[in-house]
Scaffold this motif. Sequence first.
Motif, short mmCIF file in Angstrom:
data_model
loop_
_atom_site.label_atom_id
_atom_site.label_comp_id
_atom_site.label_asym_id
_atom_site.label_seq_id
_atom_site.Cartn_x
_atom_site.Cartn_y
_atom_site.Cartn_z
N PHE A 85 13.95 6.22 -6.41
CA PHE A 85 12.34 6.49 -6.67
C PHE A 85 12.50 8.32 -7.22
O PHE A 85 13.06 9.17 -6.52
CB PHE A 85 11.64 7.35 -5.59
N TYR A 135 4.57 8.59 -5.25
CA TYR A 135 3.33 7.65 -3.97
C TYR A 135 3.69 7.71 -2.83
O TYR A 135 5.18 7.79 -2.60
CB TYR A 135 3.04 6.86 -4.95
N GLY A 136 2.88 7.26 -2.23
CA GLY A 136 3.37 6.90 -0.10
C GLY A 136 3.86 8.18 0.25
O GLY A 136 3.00 9.48 0.46
N GLU A 137 4.88 7.44 0.96
CA GLU A 137 5.31 8.03 2.11
C GLU A 137 6.69 9.88 1.67
O GLU A 137 6.26 10.98 1.77
CB GLU A 137 6.07 7.92 3.26
N ARG A 138 6.24 9.82 0.19
CA ARG A 138 7.49 9.99 -1.05
C ARG A 138 6.83 10.71 -1.66
O ARG A 138 6.31 12.16 -2.35
CB ARG A 138 7.76 9.94 -2.01
N ASP A 198 17.08 4.26 -0.91
CA ASP A 198 15.22 4.76 -0.73
C ASP A 198 15.18 6.50 -0.92
O ASP A 198 14.29 6.97 -0.53
CB ASP A 198 14.22 4.80 0.34
N GLY A 204 8.96 2.76 -7.74
CA GLY A 204 10.51 3.16 -8.00
C GLY A 204 11.45 1.85 -8.46
O GLY A 204 10.45 0.72 -9.07
N SER A 252 5.95 3.71 -9.69
CA SER A 252 4.74 4.18 -8.07
C SER A 252 6.23 3.26 -7.15
O SER A 252 6.32 3.50 -6.14
CB SER A 252 3.66 3.55 -8.03
N GLU A 297 1.05 -1.04 0.21
CA GLU A 297 -0.12 0.15 0.34
C GLU A 297 0.59 1.40 0.02
O GLU A 297 0.20 2.65 -0.33
CB GLU A 297 -0.83 0.37 1.66
N GLU A 298 1.94 1.06 0.44
CA GLU A 298 3.10 1.91 0.65
C GLU A 298 3.95 2.50 -0.70
O GLU A 298 3.66 3.74 -1.71
CB GLU A 298 4.10 1.82 1.74
N LEU A 299 4.27 1.00 -1.38
CA LEU A 299 5.37 1.45 -2.09
C LEU A 299 3.63 1.07 -3.95
O LEU A 299 5.41 1.73 -4.36
CB LEU A 299 6.08 -0.19 -2.32
N ASN A 300 3.32 -0.14 -3.63
CA ASN A 300 2.36 0.19 -4.87
C ASN A 300 0.99 0.81 -4.66
O ASN A 300 -0.19 -0.68 -4.68
CB ASN A 300 2.46 -0.91 -5.39
N PRO A 301 0.55 2.43 -4.28
CA PRO A 301 -1.00 2.21 -4.26
C PRO A 301 -1.20 2.25 -5.33
O PRO A 301 -3.16 2.43 -4.91
CB PRO A 301 -0.61 3.96 -3.28
N LYS A 303 10.17 -5.34 -0.29
CA LYS A 303 10.23 -6.22 -1.66
C LYS A 303 10.71 -6.78 -1.28
O LYS A 303 9.71 -8.62 -2.45
CB LYS A 303 10.43 -5.45 -2.84
#
Lengths: 211, 1088
Positions: B315, B349-352, B243, B298, B296, A126-130, A183
Motif C-alpha cells: 500500500f 484506507y481500512g486499517e491503514r 501488506d 493496494g 485503495s 470493505e477493508e481493502l476497497n472501501p 483477494k
Amino acid sequence: MKFVPAGVVPFVALLLLQRRPVAGRALLVTGSGCPSHGLCRSNVQEQTRRQVAMLNATAQELFSLYLKCQGEPFSSEADKLCNPAGIFFPTFRVNRTSERKEVMVAMYKLFAFLNASLGNITRDQEELNPMAKELLERLHNTTKTTRGLISNLTCLLCKNYNIFQVDVRYGDSSKGKSAFKKKQQGCQVLRKYVQVIGQAARVLLPHLSPS
Amino acid sequence: MWESSSLRCLLALAILCLRSLVYSQEIGSLGDPQNLKCVTHNLHKMLCTWDVSSRGRRGQTDFCYATNDLTPQVCFKTKERRVEIPVPESSITVTIKSPGTAFATKEFVIHQKDISFVPATPHILSLTPDFPTSTLNLKWSDNGLVFPYGLDALWQIQILRKEAMEEVTQVTYYSKLTHEDIILSWNWTSDMPLECTSHYVKIRCYINATQFVGPKDWSDWSPAEVIPGKDTEPGGSGVFPLDTVVAVGSDVTFCCVHEEDQRITNMTYGSKSYTMMQLSSRSHAIRVLNASASNSSGTNVVCRLENGMDGSVVFVGYAPDIPQNLSCETSNFLIIKCTWKPGRPSGLYGERKTKYSLFERISSKNVSCEVNEMNRDRVCGFPVLPDQKTYDFVLDVSNPIGQAQSSLLVDITQRVHPKTPEKLTVIGNNSTSIQLRWFINGSFAGIRLLCQIEIISGHSEKKLQNVSMTGGKSSSYTAQLNELHPNTNYQFRVRCSAADHFWRWSDWSRGVDQTTSEAPPSRGPDIWRERSPSGESLKVFWKPLSLSEANGKIVSHEVSCFLLETLLEHKVVTEPSNSTEIKLGKSDCIISVVAKNHAGSSPPSRITSVELPSDNVTTDQAVAMGNGINISWDSYPDMTCGYTVKWCRSSGSEPCIVDWQKFPSNTTNAVIKSALFKPGVRYNFSLYGCKSTGYQLLKNITGYMKELPPKTAPNFIVEETSSDSILVKWEDIPVEECRGFLKGYLLSFAKGEKDALKPRLSESGNPELKVNNITDLTKKSMKILDLQGKTSYQLELQAYTAGGLSPPNSLYVVTKEDSVGLIIAILIPVAVVVLLGVLASIFCYRKREWIKETFYPEIPNPENSKALQFQRNICEGNKTLKTLEMNPCTPNSVEVVETQSTAPKIEDTEMMSPAAETTVPEDGSDSEMENHVVVSYCPPIIEEEISNPPMDGPGGSSQVVYIDIQSMYQPQIKPEEEPDIDLVTTAGYKPQMQLSISALKMEGRSPVEEELDKTTGYRPQANTSTWNMGTPDSPGSVESNNENASFGSPCSINSRQFLLPPKDDEDSPKPINTGWSFTHFFQNKPND
C-alpha cells in the motif's frame, strides 16, 4: 434489487449460523422439527426460482467487477490467480433428472456455503476497497439474495420433505490472511460461484416451475 | 560457529600477547623471563605475560611486584606465565624468579605508557527482528560499571546479509559510560525484507580513556548474531514484505521465497515486470524505485513460479497532512465539537487509514476520534469538563507512514453555536402583538442568549427583531412582538446565538404562521362623485382601502348625504360594490362615506356634491413619459383644497369605470399611473380644482400610454377625374382605431394598372411615385394635378400618428381621354398627307411630260422604262431593275369583280372567254358584266394579295380572284385560307394589267353600257389595239389571237380612260374606254 424472503418464519438463529464461516451443521429450524403451519407463503417456489435466476444473471458482472477492483494482474491473469482448484467448494452433483429432494438439499448446501463466503468477501473488500461502492453494493445485494434464498429453501425442504437439518460445510475463513490471499480467495470463490450458479439455475428451474 | 569464535578469540589473545611482548621491557638475559607485556581491559587490572626459556618452563615462578618504594612488595607463586596485577598510576617494578635456576631472576619496571588498553569484547544481549517494518533491534551492555564515569564509548556495528555474510552496512554508535552497566539499544531498518534472506549483526567497542596514557585499541568483534531468512526455513515460501505500507516515492525491495526445487519465472509489481536479483537458491528479489500511489486495494506484487503464483500487496500512500481549519465549538455546553479539513488524502484506507485523536493539554485528557472517511470535514467530540472554560486542544493525526498535529486554544464560552430552536409556538395574540415561545436543547445557564426573530407578512418586507435573554438549561424562551398590523398573516421563525461573545447563529427554526385579529379601518376611503347627465342624481365612488388600512375584511360602506347637518339620505352598501347613486334632484349636499369591518368603522370621508361652473375649458394632449401619463396644469390660487384628476379606467366603447387621483393644492403636475393603461388607447382625463364651495372643472386632457400606428387605413374615394387631375376625398379614422394623435395623411400615387400581385406603392420602388404629406387635418380632400390623360393611376392613402403609419388604402383610377389632343393628333398627320398629296399632284401635273417620257414613252424603251422595270420587278418579285424581259413572266388570268352597292359575291371562275363575256347574266345587269373582267397576271403578286387580305368589309370595293391562266386553276393556297380567297378585295390600287375584254369590243356596246363604263371606276387607259402584240416572247395565251392581253403595261382594272389626255393625241387611237387609272396618268402620253 432487494428481495424480501417470501415468507418464511424469520429463522434468526439459522441466518446467524450461515454467516459463520466455519464448517458445521446448520440447523434449519429451532427445535426438533418443522413447524406445523405458517412456514411458507404461497409464492415461495416462484420467488426461489426468481432468486436463482437473478443470482445467475448477476454473477458474471459481480465477478468481473471484483477482478477490476483488485488491481492487476487479477483481471489479466484471472485463470491462474483465481483457479479454484485449491479451495473448498461444495460439490454440486445434481442434474435435471435428479430427485427434487436431492436437488433441494444440494442447493441448500451450496447457498449456505456461498452466503458465508460472500460475507467473508464483503468484509474483506470493505477493508481493502472501501471506496469501491458499486462492488460493495453488489456484494451486499448478492449476500442478501442468498440469504433470502436459503430461507426459501429452508421452507421448501421443511414443507415438502420435512427436512429440518442439513450438514453444511463452510470454507476457510480469510481472517488473518494477507491482503493478497484475501483477494485471491475471494476471486477463487466467485469464479467457482459463476460456474456453479449457472448449473444450479438450469437444474433448479424445472423443479420449481409451476406445474 | 562457536568453534570459529573460539579460534578467533585465541588468535586475538595471541596477538595481544605478542604486542605485550613488544611493549615489555626485557631486563633479563637469555633463558631468563623476558618479553613481559601487560594489557588492561578495564583500566584497573592488567594482564601481564612473559616468555621464559625451556629450562624454566617447569615448576612455579615467583612473581613479585611493587608499585613504589613505600609500599611493600607483593609476591606470589604462579605456575603460568601470566598474572593479573593492578594497573599502576605511574610505574610498577616486577620481579620474576623462574623455577629451577637460582639466578634466573628478572626485574622489570613497567610504566603506564607501556600498558595497552583494549576493552573487553561486547556481548550482544538480543537481536530482535520486526518483520513488517524490516527492522532489527540490537541490545547490548556497555559494561560501564568497570570504567570511570564519563568515558566516551564508540560502538561499531556491522550488518551482514546472505549466507556469504556480505557486509551491508557498518555503523558507529556513540555512548557515554556512566560507571554503570547500561543496556544499549539500536534499531536498523533494512531496505530488504528480513524474510528474504538471513541477516547477521556483530559489534565491537572502543573506549576513549583520555587519562590513560598507554596505547588504546578497539575490542574484538562480538560473535555474529543472526536472523535467519525464510529461505532457510524448510517449507518457507511467499512474497515479502506482506501488506506493507510505504510512502509515495519510496524505493522498495520485494522478494519471493520458494522451495528449492521450484523455478521462478518472473516477478511483477502491478502490471510491470522487474529484473530479479538472486539472494539465495530459494530467494529472489526485485527493487522498485520511486513507488507511485497505489489504489485503495493496494498494488499487487506477484511472483510467478513454474507451478503456481504467489503474491503480496503493498500500500503506497502519503503521510497525513497537517489538519487545516481546526475549529471547536459547543452547541449545548455538554460536548465540544471540533472540525477540521484533512488536507491531502493519504490514499490509505481500512486499517491503514489516518487515525485522529484529540488531546487536551490542560486536562491531559485524550479522546480517539471516529471519523468518516467519506466526509470532507472531519468531526470529533470532546466532553465539556466541569469548571473548565479554556481548552488547549492538540489534534494528533497518524497513519502507518507518518503523523502530524494541529493545535487550538479556545474559550468555550466564546464558541457557542446553539442548536436549532424547536417547538416554536404562538402563545398570545391580539390585533397588534404576538407572544412566541421556543425551546433550545442545551445548557446555557452561564451565558446570555441573543435570539433573532424573523417576521414576514404579506404586505411588508421581512423584518428582524433581536431579543436578548438569560440562558437556561434545556429550557424554553419567550418573546413579545408588538407593533404588528391587525388582521395580518405573519410568519415567524427564530435563531439564537450567544449574546456576549457572538460566534455563530443557530439554524433557523421551523416557521409558524399567525394572523393578528382585526381592528377598525384606520382611515376613511378615498371618494369621488359625479352628477348624472340629467343632474338629478349623484353617483358616489370610493376606492377600496389597502390591507394595511382596512385592518380587516371590509363588509360594507355607509354613505350619507347631509345638508347643513341634516341627513338627507343614508345608504349601506355591502361589499364588493364601490359606488352608489343618490337621488338629489337639483340640490347639493355633503356626502360622507364610512368603511366598516367586523371590528368597527373607519373615520368618515367627506366630499361636496357642488360642481362650480367653468368656462373656457381647454383640451390638451398628453403622452406617457416613462410609466405614466404626465399631466400638468397652471397653479390656481383659489383652489384651496387641492386638485383631482379623474379618468375612465375603461377604454373604447366599454362603460366608464371612474378612477381618480387627488393632489394637494401646491401641485401643478402629476404622473397618472395605472396598470390598466394600455398602449394605443385614448384616455380622457379631467382636472378638477377644489374650492371650499365645490369642485370646478379646469381642463380636459386626452392622452395615450403609448401611441401606436392607426389600426385601419383611412377610407377615401375619388370624387372627380379629368384628363389631367383626380380629386380625392377621405374620411376621418374613428378614434378607437387611431391609437394615437393623428398627425396627418400620406397620399401616394403613381402610374399603375390594377394587379392583385402588385406590391404596395410605398414598397414598389416606383421611380414615378409621388407622395403628398397632408398635415392639415381639417382638409378632407385633395386634387392631384398634372396627370396624363387616359392613364391608370394607383393611389394610396395612409394616416399616421407618432406611433407610425396606418395600413394603406389603395385605389386605381384611369384619367379621362384628352379629346382635343386626340383630334389634333389625328388631324395633323391627315393634313400633312393631304398636303403632300396635293404637292405631289401639282408636281406630277407640271412634270407630266417628263414623267410620261420617262415612264411611259410612246415607244417604250424597255431599257429605260422605269415602269417596265417596275412591272417586271413585280412579276419577278425580286432584285435589281432590268429592262423588260418578257419570258420569265407567265401571265395568269385575273378576274376582277367590282362591287357596287349590292356587293355581289365574286366567284372563282375560270378565265372567261370572250364568248362567255358576252353571256348576259340572268338579271341582265350590265354593271355585273362590267365588273367581271379577266386579265392576265403574275402569280407572285397573287400570292401577296392572298397573304394580306384586307380586313375591311367588302362594301364599296372590288373583289379580285387571281387565277393561273395557263393551268386554269386558282393559285394554290392553304385550305384554311380558302374562305378568304372569296373575300379578297382590292380597295385601292388594282393591278393595271387587268383589262376588260368587253372594253376591247367597245364598238359593239350600247350607249348605256358606255355610260355605265364611265361611271364605274377606272379602265385600262391604254389603247390595247395599238399595243404591239407580236412580241415573240409574249406568252402564248389561251387565245393568242385575242387582243385583250396587255402585257408589259400597267393598267387599272377599272380605268377606261386616260386621266390626262395627251396633247397630240390626234394620231393616237382614241381610247374607247372612258375610265381613269392612276397608271394611265403616266401612260397617257401620246405617241409614246
